[in-house]
Structures are given as structure tokens and as C-alpha cells.
Design a protein around this motif. Structure first.
Motif, PDB file in Angstrom:
ATOM      1  N   UNK A 164     -63.421   6.838-127.084  1.00  9.31           N
ATOM      2  CA  UNK A 164     -62.446   6.614-128.161  1.00  9.31           C
ATOM      3  C   UNK A 164     -63.140   6.231-129.460  1.00  9.31           C
ATOM      4  N   UNK A 165     -64.209   5.447-129.367  1.00  7.48           N
ATOM      5  CA  UNK A 165     -64.994   5.057-130.531  1.00  7.48           C
ATOM      6  C   UNK A 165     -65.575   6.299-131.209  1.00  7.48           C
ATOM      7  N   UNK A 166     -66.086   7.228-130.413  1.00  9.01           N
ATOM      8  CA  UNK A 166     -66.634   8.476-130.951  1.00  9.01           C
ATOM      9  C   UNK A 166     -65.539   9.276-131.652  1.00  9.01           C
ATOM     10  N   UNK A 167     -64.351   9.299-131.060  1.00  8.32           N
ATOM     11  CA  UNK A 167     -63.233  10.030-131.679  1.00  8.32           C
ATOM     12  C   UNK A 167     -62.860   9.420-133.039  1.00  8.32           C
TER      13      UNK A 167
ATOM     14  N   UNK B  70     -74.973  -1.286-125.679  1.00 11.92           N
ATOM     15  CA  UNK B  70     -76.275  -1.078-126.308  1.00 11.92           C
ATOM     16  C   UNK B  70     -76.880   0.242-125.832  1.00 11.92           C
ATOM     17  N   UNK B  71     -76.796   0.493-124.537  1.00 18.72           N
ATOM     18  CA  UNK B  71     -77.301   1.747-123.962  1.00 18.72           C
ATOM     19  C   UNK B  71     -76.515   2.948-124.481  1.00 18.72           C
ATOM     20  N   UNK B  72     -75.184   2.818-124.523  1.00 19.03           N
ATOM     21  CA  UNK B  72     -74.347   3.941-124.966  1.00 19.03           C
ATOM     22  C   UNK B  72     -74.612   4.263-126.436  1.00 19.03           C
ATOM     23  N   UNK B  73     -74.704   3.227-127.265  1.00 15.20           N
ATOM     24  CA  UNK B  73     -74.962   3.463-128.685  1.00 15.20           C
ATOM     25  C   UNK B  73     -76.353   4.046-128.909  1.00 15.20           C
ATOM     26  N   UNK B  74     -77.320   3.644-128.096  1.00 14.73           N
ATOM     27  CA  UNK B  74     -78.661   4.229-128.199  1.00 14.73           C
ATOM     28  C   UNK B  74     -78.609   5.724-127.891  1.00 14.73           C
TER      29      UNK B  74
ATOM     30  N   UNK C  18     -73.058  13.776-123.571  1.00 18.33           N
ATOM     31  CA  UNK C  18     -73.299  12.535-122.827  1.00 18.33           C
ATOM     32  C   UNK C  18     -72.305  12.356-121.681  1.00 18.33           C
ATOM     33  N   UNK C  19     -71.880  13.461-121.103  1.00 17.11           N
ATOM     34  CA  UNK C  19     -70.886  13.432-120.035  1.00 17.11           C
ATOM     35  C   UNK C  19     -71.265  12.438-118.940  1.00 17.11           C
ATOM     36  N   UNK C  20     -70.327  11.545-118.644  1.00 17.76           N
ATOM     37  CA  UNK C  20     -70.521  10.572-117.591  1.00 17.76           C
ATOM     38  C   UNK C  20     -71.291   9.325-118.005  1.00 17.76           C
ATOM     39  N   UNK C  21     -71.828   9.319-119.217  1.00 18.36           N
ATOM     40  CA  UNK C  21     -72.617   8.168-119.665  1.00 18.36           C
ATOM     41  C   UNK C  21     -71.842   7.256-120.620  1.00 18.36           C
ATOM     42  N   UNK C  22     -70.629   7.688-121.017  1.00 19.72           N
ATOM     43  CA  UNK C  22     -69.827   6.899-121.950  1.00 19.72           C
ATOM     44  C   UNK C  22     -68.586   6.362-121.250  1.00 19.72           C
ATOM     45  N   UNK C  23     -68.233   5.127-121.593  1.00 14.87           N
ATOM     46  CA  UNK C  23     -66.987   4.555-121.069  1.00 14.87           C
ATOM     47  C   UNK C  23     -65.817   5.164-121.853  1.00 14.87           C
ATOM     48  N   UNK C  24     -64.611   4.934-121.371  1.00 17.08           N
ATOM     49  CA  UNK C  24     -63.424   5.413-122.080  1.00 17.08           C
ATOM     50  C   UNK C  24     -63.342   4.834-123.485  1.00 17.08           C
ATOM     51  N   UNK C  25     -63.670   3.539-123.624  1.00 12.48           N
ATOM     52  CA  UNK C  25     -63.667   2.906-124.943  1.00 12.48           C
ATOM     53  C   UNK C  25     -64.704   3.541-125.862  1.00 12.48           C
TER      54      UNK C  25
END
Length: 178
Positions: free
Chosen positions: A76-79, A29-33, A66-73
Motif C-alpha cells: 500500500x505504501x508503494x501504491x 528496514x529490509x523492505x525499504x532497502x 519484490x513478489x513475496x518480500x513486501x507486507x500488505x502495508x
């Protein structure tokens, strides 16, 4: 062309499944925000609309901001979104993700439009009454709308409870015309 809501739905559902399986609904939720906020920036929108910007560079732009604020998944979702030209849908994907999350958690979002600023006690009382009425946990978003004249207007999903003076005056006007 399909509606953005329709196009965003499978991505929101995929993100929700991924987050739910990993027990990370709050983190996602935080990452998508954060991703949605980046996607709404005018400079970012202009950059991703540039046909000379490759998919990898478009995804890299989001990931680096967003360096450091996104998980690996999440990276990949962004890609995947970039490869499919869907980065501009991030605000809608986030909105649908939140709806799925709220449904899972039994939370109902309430938009409360009030003619005047409400005190914390008034908001707590209103939330308590809505929770009792709906049987679900209610998260209220308060907005002051002076044009209501007095009272409140509550939007719960597709239901509207309008106790504003403006609505009552409108009903009176309709009754007098009949």
C-alpha cells in the motif's frame, strides 16, 4: 521545486510510524532497502519516468519485482508513492527511515575512513572507544582511502574526528603560512 530530502521526509516518517506501531522496524528496514535498490535500477527508473505508464502499473512493477518480500502495508505504501509520483524518492525515504530507526534504537552511524585496511580487532577497539565517548551504540562503516596517507578520519553525524596524516600536514601548512 522542493529538495528531495524535504519531500521524502513525510513519507519516511509515515513508514517509520507504521513500522514502529507494528513492532516491525527491522522488517520495514529490509523492505525499504529492497525497494530502494529496485528504484535505483536504470531500467526501472526509465519505466517509471514513462508518462504512458499508469500509477497502478508503476506500483505493480515494484510489487511484482519484490513478489513475496513486501507486507500488505508496504505494498500500500508503494501504491501511495506511485499515486504521488514519488517512487524515485525511495532511496532517500530509506535513508531517512534508517536515521529515525537508529535514533529510536540509540545507534549512531560512524563512517570510518582509514588509510589502510583495519583488522577486526582494530575495528572492535575503535567502536568500543566511540561507544564510550558518545554513550551510544555505534555501528561503523569502514572505507579505505589511501589518500589519507596514514591514520583515520571518523564522521559521526555532524562531527568529524580527523586523525589522518593528510589533515595534520594541512594544519602544519596553515601554521607555516601564518
Amino acid at each position: 521545486m522542493a529538495e528531495p530530502t524535504t519531500v521524502a521526509r513525510p513519507y519516511a516518517e509515515a513508514a517509520f510510524r507504521l513500522a514502529d506501531e507494528g513492532g516491525a522496524l527491522g522488517k520495514w528496514s529490509e523492505m525499504l532497502a529492497a525497494l530502494a535498490q529496485v528504484a535505483q535500477d536504470a531500467r526501472v527508473r526509465a519505466a517509471i519516468a514513462d508518462p504512458n505508464l499508469s500509477d497502478a502499473k508503476a506500483a505493480g512493477l515494484f510489487i511484482s519485482i519484490l513478489a513475496g518480500r513486501l507486507s500488505g502495508d508496504a505494498e500500500n505504501f508503494v501504491r501511495v508513492l506511485a499515486e504521488n509520483g514519488r517512487l524515485d524518492l525511495l532511496p532517500e525515504i530509506r535513508s531517512q527511515f534508517e536515521a529515525l530507526k537508529n535514533e529510536r534504537e540509540g545507534v549512531l552511524e560512524a563512517e570510518v575512513h582509514s588509510a589502510f585496511e583495519l583488522t577486526d580487532a582494530q575495528v572492535a577497539d575503535l567502536v568500543q572507544r566511540l561507544e564510550k565517548k558518545t554513550g551510544r551504540k555505534v555501528r561503523a562503516k569502514i572505507e579505505v582511502q589511501k589518500d589519507l596517507i596514514a591514520g583515520v578520519r571518523i564522521v559521526l553525524g555532524d562531527k568529524v574526528i580527523d586523525g589522518s596524516a593528510r589533515a595534520q600536514l594541512g594544519a602544519l601548512e596553515t601554521a607555516l603560512k601564518a
